[in-house]
Structures are given as structure tokens and as C-alpha cells.
Design a protein around this motif. Structure first.
Motif, PDB file in Angstrom:
ATOM      1  N   UNK B 260      -9.072  -1.534 -16.868  1.00 16.59           N
ATOM      2  CA  UNK B 260      -9.977  -0.614 -16.167  1.00 16.59           C
ATOM      3  C   UNK B 260     -11.224  -0.342 -17.003  1.00 16.59           C
ATOM      4  N   UNK B 261     -10.973  -0.073 -18.297  1.00 21.42           N
ATOM      5  CA  UNK B 261     -12.074   0.262 -19.205  1.00 21.42           C
ATOM      6  C   UNK B 261     -13.047  -0.911 -19.336  1.00 21.42           C
ATOM      7  N   UNK B 262     -12.473  -2.118 -19.484  1.00 25.92           N
ATOM      8  CA  UNK B 262     -13.321  -3.307 -19.648  1.00 25.92           C
ATOM      9  C   UNK B 262     -14.145  -3.545 -18.376  1.00 25.92           C
ATOM     10  N   UNK B 263     -13.503  -3.310 -17.225  1.00 23.49           N
ATOM     11  CA  UNK B 263     -14.227  -3.483 -15.952  1.00 23.49           C
ATOM     12  C   UNK B 263     -15.387  -2.499 -15.846  1.00 23.49           C
ATOM     13  N   UNK B 264     -15.108  -1.251 -16.228  1.00 24.51           N
ATOM     14  CA  UNK B 264     -16.171  -0.230 -16.174  1.00 24.51           C
ATOM     15  C   UNK B 264     -17.269  -0.598 -17.166  1.00 24.51           C
ATOM     16  N   UNK B 265     -16.838  -1.002 -18.375  1.00 22.56           N
ATOM     17  CA  UNK B 265     -17.804  -1.359 -19.422  1.00 22.56           C
ATOM     18  C   UNK B 265     -18.717  -2.499 -18.990  1.00 22.56           C
ATOM     19  N   UNK B 266     -18.169  -3.407 -18.188  1.00 22.13           N
ATOM     20  CA  UNK B 266     -18.996  -4.548 -17.760  1.00 22.13           C
ATOM     21  C   UNK B 266     -19.820  -4.219 -16.520  1.00 22.13           C
ATOM     22  N   UNK B 267     -19.366  -3.227 -15.748  1.00 20.52           N
ATOM     23  CA  UNK B 267     -20.093  -2.884 -14.512  1.00 20.52           C
ATOM     24  C   UNK B 267     -21.306  -2.009 -14.803  1.00 20.52           C
ATOM     25  N   UNK B 268     -21.169  -1.091 -15.771  1.00 18.71           N
ATOM     26  CA  UNK B 268     -22.265  -0.151 -16.059  1.00 18.71           C
ATOM     27  C   UNK B 268     -23.566  -0.865 -16.462  1.00 18.71           C
ATOM     28  N   UNK B 269     -23.544  -1.785 -17.460  1.00 21.12           N
ATOM     29  CA  UNK B 269     -24.813  -2.451 -17.817  1.00 21.12           C
ATOM     30  C   UNK B 269     -25.397  -3.254 -16.660  1.00 21.12           C
ATOM     31  N   UNK B 341      -9.796 -10.198 -13.603  1.00 19.88           N
ATOM     32  CA  UNK B 341     -10.552  -9.248 -14.435  1.00 19.88           C
ATOM     33  C   UNK B 341     -11.473  -9.998 -15.377  1.00 19.88           C
ATOM     34  N   UNK B 342     -10.918 -11.006 -16.046  1.00 16.37           N
ATOM     35  CA  UNK B 342     -11.713 -11.750 -17.026  1.00 16.37           C
ATOM     36  C   UNK B 342     -12.888 -12.457 -16.357  1.00 16.37           C
ATOM     37  N   UNK B 343     -12.601 -13.077 -15.194  1.00 18.01           N
ATOM     38  CA  UNK B 343     -13.693 -13.755 -14.477  1.00 18.01           C
ATOM     39  C   UNK B 343     -14.738 -12.730 -14.040  1.00 18.01           C
ATOM     40  N   UNK B 344     -14.261 -11.599 -13.505  1.00 15.00           N
ATOM     41  CA  UNK B 344     -15.165 -10.542 -13.044  1.00 15.00           C
ATOM     42  C   UNK B 344     -16.026 -10.017 -14.178  1.00 15.00           C
ATOM     43  N   UNK B 345     -15.383  -9.739 -15.327  1.00 18.62           N
ATOM     44  CA  UNK B 345     -16.114  -9.211 -16.490  1.00 18.62           C
ATOM     45  C   UNK B 345     -17.131 -10.246 -16.986  1.00 18.62           C
ATOM     46  N   UNK B 346     -16.667 -11.496 -17.076  1.00 20.33           N
ATOM     47  CA  UNK B 346     -17.547 -12.570 -17.548  1.00 20.33           C
ATOM     48  C   UNK B 346     -18.767 -12.720 -16.648  1.00 20.33           C
ATOM     49  N   UNK B 347     -18.509 -12.683 -15.335  1.00 19.08           N
ATOM     50  CA  UNK B 347     -19.632 -12.831 -14.390  1.00 19.08           C
ATOM     51  C   UNK B 347     -20.555 -11.620 -14.444  1.00 19.08           C
ATOM     52  N   UNK B 349     -21.194  -9.813 -17.009  1.00 19.98           N
ATOM     53  CA  UNK B 349     -22.020  -9.962 -18.218  1.00 19.98           C
ATOM     54  C   UNK B 349     -23.105 -11.022 -17.997  1.00 19.98           C
ATOM     55  N   UNK B 350     -22.711 -12.088 -17.298  1.00 25.50           N
ATOM     56  CA  UNK B 350     -23.698 -13.155 -17.017  1.00 25.50           C
ATOM     57  C   UNK B 350     -24.810 -12.620 -16.108  1.00 25.50           C
ATOM     58  N   UNK B 351     -24.412 -11.862 -15.074  1.00 26.81           N
ATOM     59  CA  UNK B 351     -25.417 -11.277 -14.178  1.00 26.81           C
ATOM     60  C   UNK B 351     -26.320 -10.315 -14.960  1.00 26.81           C
ATOM     61  N   UNK B 352     -25.707  -9.554 -15.885  1.00 28.90           N
ATOM     62  CA  UNK B 352     -26.492  -8.600 -16.689  1.00 28.90           C
ATOM     63  C   UNK B 352     -27.513  -9.361 -17.537  1.00 28.90           C
ATOM     64  N   UNK B 353     -27.062 -10.476 -18.131  1.00 29.46           N
ATOM     65  CA  UNK B 353     -27.970 -11.286 -18.957  1.00 29.46           C
ATOM     66  C   UNK B 353     -29.143 -11.789 -18.110  1.00 29.46           C
ATOM     67  N   UNK B 354     -28.834 -12.171 -16.869  1.00 25.96           N
ATOM     68  CA  UNK B 354     -29.905 -12.632 -15.961  1.00 25.96           C
ATOM     69  C   UNK B 354     -30.899 -11.504 -15.680  1.00 25.96           C
TER      70      UNK B 354
END
Lengths: 257, 372
Positions: B260-269, B341-347, B349-354
Motif C-alpha cells: 500500500x505504502x509503495x503504491x501511494x509513494x509512486x502515485x503521489x509524484x 503492484x510492481x508493474x504499477x509502481x514501475x509504470x 515512476x516511468x510516467x513521472x519521469x516522462x
């Protein structure tokens, strides 16, 4: 004399929005703000860009400070190209214009440290420079007051000091005394003379003849984005800069409306 | 040095302004208070009147007592013959019937030497069924130990609350993340652009990418605090609202919480990046607020839709924000959807980088920064 600023055929065109076209009652969609401008400024001199509103002075200074890119041409400040090395250019210039504002929430003390860090100035050097400049301009008395609570004069002093926080070789000021009371305006003009004495190159834009006559070593007259005349005050003004300017304007544009 | 100065400035701006801190943390506190009060009001409201449909097996005078007690309280009771227990159970579970009451043979004939048995099957998820159980059990208990009461609920008390919370919490969490990100990012990016202070930073020799990251990193951290405040407000008050004990939160493993935490951490940025980009494109805070509100409504709608579509399909992990909602649902439902979760978090982060790349380009664009 060492050439510090060299502009080569700078050209900048803007697209006019429908709203602008309506306001200016024109059908043209593009406007040439600066059209093939070339000039040089040397170490230890104050170079003035003189011209009416809309002549292209601010656009020229914005290009030199790398905030906008020229459509054609290039300029070199301390040998760095504004097109190819904008970051290096920004390290050697200090730019002061009324369009660049300081965050009202912060204090002059905080902002000086922040912009010092943004220019990569060492902490110890920054502290010494802050002490020197804050004392020189009397900012030490309101160093901890939030910028939003400062008067126009105080704010201009803070903006001036922050623009030269990194001790730049070239100082670019756009209408530096606009809106200032006579006392603050004198502080600013005196400081420009001090900077010149320190060997800095200063580029300033203005439409105030007396300011040019008082400060500038050389002047470039801009009308409709083109350099209409350039030289020392004596060469351009022939003893009366104001009359010389209007003669020049009349010759290029016709009647003065 | 320049990057750190930018990060420190954003933190300084936020943590030295009590108004901003209050604005950020207040929603969580208000949510907690409102939901708790709502929970108390709902819990303490007057009892409704029900129509009980109860399958009956065997005979006992107790049925008459139950019927009288129910009718005197304003309820209606209808006895149905129990022919097939499985069918009856299904009817109770689906809500078509209220309960099953099965008496052992010759129930009223026991004299105390032997004990009869009464079986009471109900569904704790249904209010009427729960009420009938409470009524019947209290009457049967008055008969003392003459017989054994075997009661069985087809679902636990917490089941419905947990089920609803599983669906609603991720949606609410996304809303709170969005709201927290909006409050700080609009002011920091669109506000600075409108006031001309962003251009002052652009005149320094800091790289545009550092300026973009210097906004995104601290704003994400600050938004995280706001989202956390709101989330805690919901997580601590929802059980009261839904009539569920807080103990259900302890039913999840450490890994569930980490996911949950990792998902939130990746969604916020990602959300901060999206709002910052919209803000950079806008000419004023007002304009940016209008655009971001549309973005928020769109996100809320797809999150809400996702919350109520069962088995939406694995393709959803490719959709930013929506992936977080669906995976969070999976986690809260007791699953451990690791690869999603891992795919979601990875994507994310990738979207954030974009978005960081896009913002860097925007900061370099004179049309965007100085366009009127």
C-alpha cells in the motif's frame, strides 16, 4: 578595449494572438520585435539601449539573458554563446528587470542565500558579500522583513543586490529606475557607476535621456527593432541627445504622433 | 548545491507558513470528526420495523412467543416451511428470507433429563436478520438450559463493512492524494509563474531539469503528508462509520501495508507531476485550478468506476492512478497482488519521469513561461 558583449544579427519575431490583433487593430499575425541587431559592449563601460516603448529593448535584453531564444543570430557574453551555452551565460550575467519578481513570503536575507546557492557561490564568500552589499544599501535594517512588506524602494534595492549576488562580469538592467523615488533612483544610478569603476560591463535599457547622458559611455538607439544609431554620447547626441533622438525618429518613422 | 537549494526553499516555504500546514492537515482532522459523528448518529438511530420471513422446522410454543414479541414491536413475521436447508440458506444469504429456525423433534416434550436443540441460522450482514436473531435468542434464553441453542451466522459482523471499505478506501485515498497534491502544487508552480518569481529562478544557471525536480521532489513529500493525514482520518473513522471494529486493520500482513505504502509513494509524484505540468502550461492559478479540477473529476470517476467493477482485468495496471486503485483494492481484500503492484509502481515512476521531462521542456519554452 576588451569586448565582453557581442550581439550578431539578433532577430526575434512574435506571433500576435487574436486578442492582441484586436487591441492593436491590425491584421498581421507576426511581429518582428528585433530585426538583425548587432552591437558590442566592452569591459568597464556602461552601454545604453535607448528607444521608445515597443522598440525591442526588453526583447533584446531577454535574449541576452537567455530567457528567450533568438530566431536568428547569436550573442556572446564573456565568450559564451546565448544559443549554445545558455547556462554558462547565466553564470556571468546579473539581470534586473521589473518582470522578475521575488517571492513575497521570504526575507531579503533568505533570498540572498537562496540565489547565491542557485549560482553556486561558496557559503563563506556569500556571507562576506551579503554583509558588504546589505550594508552598502542599508538592507541590513530590514533583512528579516518579508519581501511582501517592503516599500518599492526597499524592494528595488533587494532585487538589485540579489541580481548581482554572484558578482557577475556583465550586469543587464532593464529600465533600472522606473517607478522609483528620486532617492532610491540615485542610490541605483550611483551603484551602477560603482560597478563600472569595478570593471563590470553594464547594459541598460531606458527611454530616459537624462539617465543615458548621466551614466552611459556609449549608446545604441533602437527604433522598430533595428539599431538606428550607435556610438559615444558625443557621436550620437552631438551635444543634445534628446534632439538628436527625435530627429532620428522623425527621419525613420515620419511624424511623431 | 543548486538542486538542494531548490528543495530546501520549497520545504522552507511550506513549513514556515502555518496557514499552509493547517490547510494541508485540516482535511484529515475534519474527515475524522465528520465520519465519527456520522457513525455515532447512524449507530444510535431508531430501530426500523421489519418483515421477517423465517423458515421453520419442527414445532414449539416458543414460535408463538417470538411472533407475539415481534408483532408487538411493530414487525411482521411470516413462517415458511423448511423443506430444503441448502435452498433456505441461499435465500437467507441473498436476503430473500430472514433466518432459519429449526427445533429438534418433540422440542417442548423434554423434561430436563434430556436436552433438545434449536438451530438459529441468520446473516449478520443483514440488519433484519441480525435483529431477528437478537430477538429470538433473547426469548430462547429465557427458557434456561432446557435446550441448546446453536446459532450460526452466514457471514460475520465485519464482513459487509470490510467489503465496502475495501472498495471505497482506495477511491477515497486517490481523492485525498489528488486534493493534497493540488493544494501545494498549484500555488508553487502556477502561483510562482503568475507572480513572476519562477522566471527569476530561470535566470540562474540551474539546469531546467533540476528546477523541475526541485519542485516535484519536495512537493511530493509535502503532498504525501497531506494525503497521509486524510488517509488516517478516513482509516480511523471509517470503521466507526461502517460499524466495523478497528481490529480488521490488524488482519493485514506487513507486506500488505508495504505494498500500500509503495503504491501511494509512486502515485503521489505522478499526480504532483501531472498537476505541475498543467500548472506550468496555465497562465494563472485560476486557469490551472480549472484545468486541474477537470483532471481530478476524471480521475475520481474512473477510480469510482474501477472500485465497483469486479475482476476488471490485468490491463488496468497500465493506466496510471487506476492501477493504484485496483491494486489497493486487491491488497485490502486480503490478496497480495505483488506483480501487479510492481508493474504499477514501475509504470507510475516511468510516467513521472516522462512528466519531469515534459516539465523541463516547458520551463525551457519561452511561449509557456512568458506567453500571455
Amino acid at each position: 578595449m576588451e569586448e565582453i558583449v557581442r550581439a550578431e544579427g539578433l532577430k526575434k519575431t512574435f506571433t500576435l494572438s487574436k486578442k492582441q490583433q484586436r487591441i492593436e487593430r491590425t491584421g498581421e499575425t507576426r511581429r518582428v520585435a528585433v530585426n538583425g541587431l548587432s552591437f558590442s559592449a566592452y569591459r568597464g563601460e556602461i552601454y545604453g539601449l535607448l528607444g521608445p516603448n515597443g522598440a525591442g529593448k526588453t526583447t533584446t535584453l531577454r535574449m541576452l539573458s537567455t530567457l528567450i531564444k533568438p530566431d536568428e543570430g547569436d550573442a556572446f557574453l564573456c565568450g559564451h554563446s546565448i544559443v549554445k551555452e545558455p547556462e554558462k551565460v547565466r553564470d556571468v550575467i546579473g539581470f534586473l528587470t521589473s518582470e522578475l519578481k521575488l517571492e513575497g513570503f521570504f526575507t531579503p536575507d533568505y533570498l540572498f542565500d537562496f540565489f547565491g546557492a542557485m549560482h553556486g557561490v561558496e557559503k563563506q564568500v556569500l556571507a562576506e558579500r551579503k554583509k558588504q552589499l546589505f550594508t552598502r544599501f542599508g538592507i541590513d535594517k530590514f533583512a528579516e522583513v518579508q519581501v511582501k512588506n517592503l516599500s518599492t524602494g526597499m524592494l528595488q534595492k533587494v532585487s538589485l543586490v540579489i541580481s548581482i549576488v554572484h558578482d557577475p562580469a556583465v550586469v543587464i538592467f532593464d529600465e533600472p529606475t522606473n517607478g522609483l523615488d528620486v532617492l532610491t533612483a540615485k542610490v541605483v544610478t550611483d551603484f551602477l557607476s560603482e560597478l563600472k569603476a569595478m570593471g563590470k560591463s553594464i547594459l541598460l535599457s531606458t527611454h530616459i535621456f537624462s539617465l543615458v547622458e548621466k551614466l552611459c559611455d556609449r549608446v545604441g538607439v533602437i527604433i522598430d527593432g533595428k539599431l538606428a544609431a550607435e556610438g559615444t554620447l558625443e557621436e550620437v547626441g552631438k551635444g543634445d541627445l534628446e534632439t538628436a533622438f527625435f530627429d532620428l525618429y522623425h527621419a525613420i518613422k515620419g511624424e511623431i504622433v | 548545491m543548486k538542486f538542494m537549494a531548490l528543495i530546501k526553499k520549497e520545504f522552507h516555504r511550506f513549513f514556515h507558513d502555518p496557514r499552509l500546514i493547517v490547510t494541508m492537515l485540516l482535511p484529515g482532522i475534519i474527515i475524522f470528526l465528520i465520519y465519527t459523528v456520522m457513525g455515532n448518529v447512524i449507530g444510535g438511530s431508531e430501530v426500523e420495523t421489519y418483515t421477517f420471513k423465517v423458515y421453520l422446522s419442527g414445532q414449539s410454543a416458543v414460535t408463538q412467543v417470538i411472533e407475539t414479541a415481534a408483532e408487538s414491536a411493530g414487525h411482521t413475521l411470516e413462517w415458511l416451511p423448511l423443506e430444503d436447508e441448502e435452498e433456505a440458506r441461499a435465500a437467507v444469504k441473498s436476503g430473500e428470507a430472514t433466518a432459519i429456525l429449526a427445533f429438534s423433534e418433540n422440542f417442548d416434550g423434554f423434561d430436563g433429563a434430556e436436552r433438545g436443540e434449536v438451530k438459529l441460522i441468520y446473516d449478520a450482514m443483514e440488519q433484519a436478520s441480525s435483529f431477528f436473531y437478537a430477538l429470538s435468542a433473547s426469548i430462547l434464553e429465557q427458557y434456561g438450559m432446557r435446550f441448546a441453542i446453536v446459532s450460526e451466522s452466514l457471514s460475520t459482523d465485519d464482513a459487509i463493512g470490510v467489503e465496502v471499505m475495501t472498495q471505497i478506501l482506495p477511491f477515497l485515498l486517490v481523492c485525498f492524494i489528488f486534493s493534497a497534491c493540488m493544494s501545494v502544487t498549484l500555488e508553487s508552480v502556477a502561483g510562482e509563474k503568475e507572480r513572476g518569481t519562477l522566471a527569476t529562478i530561470l535566470v540562474t544557471s540551474a539546469k531546467r531539469s533540476h528546477i523541475a525536480l526541485g519542485k516535484l521532489v519536495p512537493l511530493s513529500c509535502i503532498s504525501m503528508l497531506g494525503a497521509l493525514s486524510s488517509f488516517l482520518g478516513v482509516a480511523l473513522s471509517m470503521p466507526k462509520l461502517m460499524g466495523v471494529s478497528l481490529g480488521f486493520l490488524g488482519g493485514y500482513s506487513v507486506w500488505s501495508y508495504i505494498l500500500l505504502l509503495v503504491l501511494i509513494l509512486s502515485t503521489v509524484p505522478l499526480v504532483v507531476g501531472a498537476i505541475a505540468s498543467v500548472s506550468a502550461l496555465s497562465r494563472s492559478v485560476k486557469e490551472a485550478t480549472a484545468y486541474t479540477s477537470v483532471l481530478m473529476i476524471f480521475t475520481m470517476v474512473i477510480s469510482l468506476v474501477a472500485a465497483f467493477i469486479p475482476a476488471i482485468g490485468d490491463w488496468v495496471v497500465f493506466i496510471p492512478v487506476l492501477n493504484a486503485v485496483v491494486v489497493m483494492q486487491g491488497v485490502l481484500a486480503g490478496g497480495l497482488p505483488v506483480w501487479q503492484s510492481l508493474v504499477g509502481v514501475g509504470l507510475n515512476l516511468a510516467y513521472t519521469a516522462l512528466l519531469v521531462f515534459a516539465m523541463t521542456k516547458m520551463l525551457s519554452s519561452e511561449k509557456i513561461i512568458f506567453g500571455k
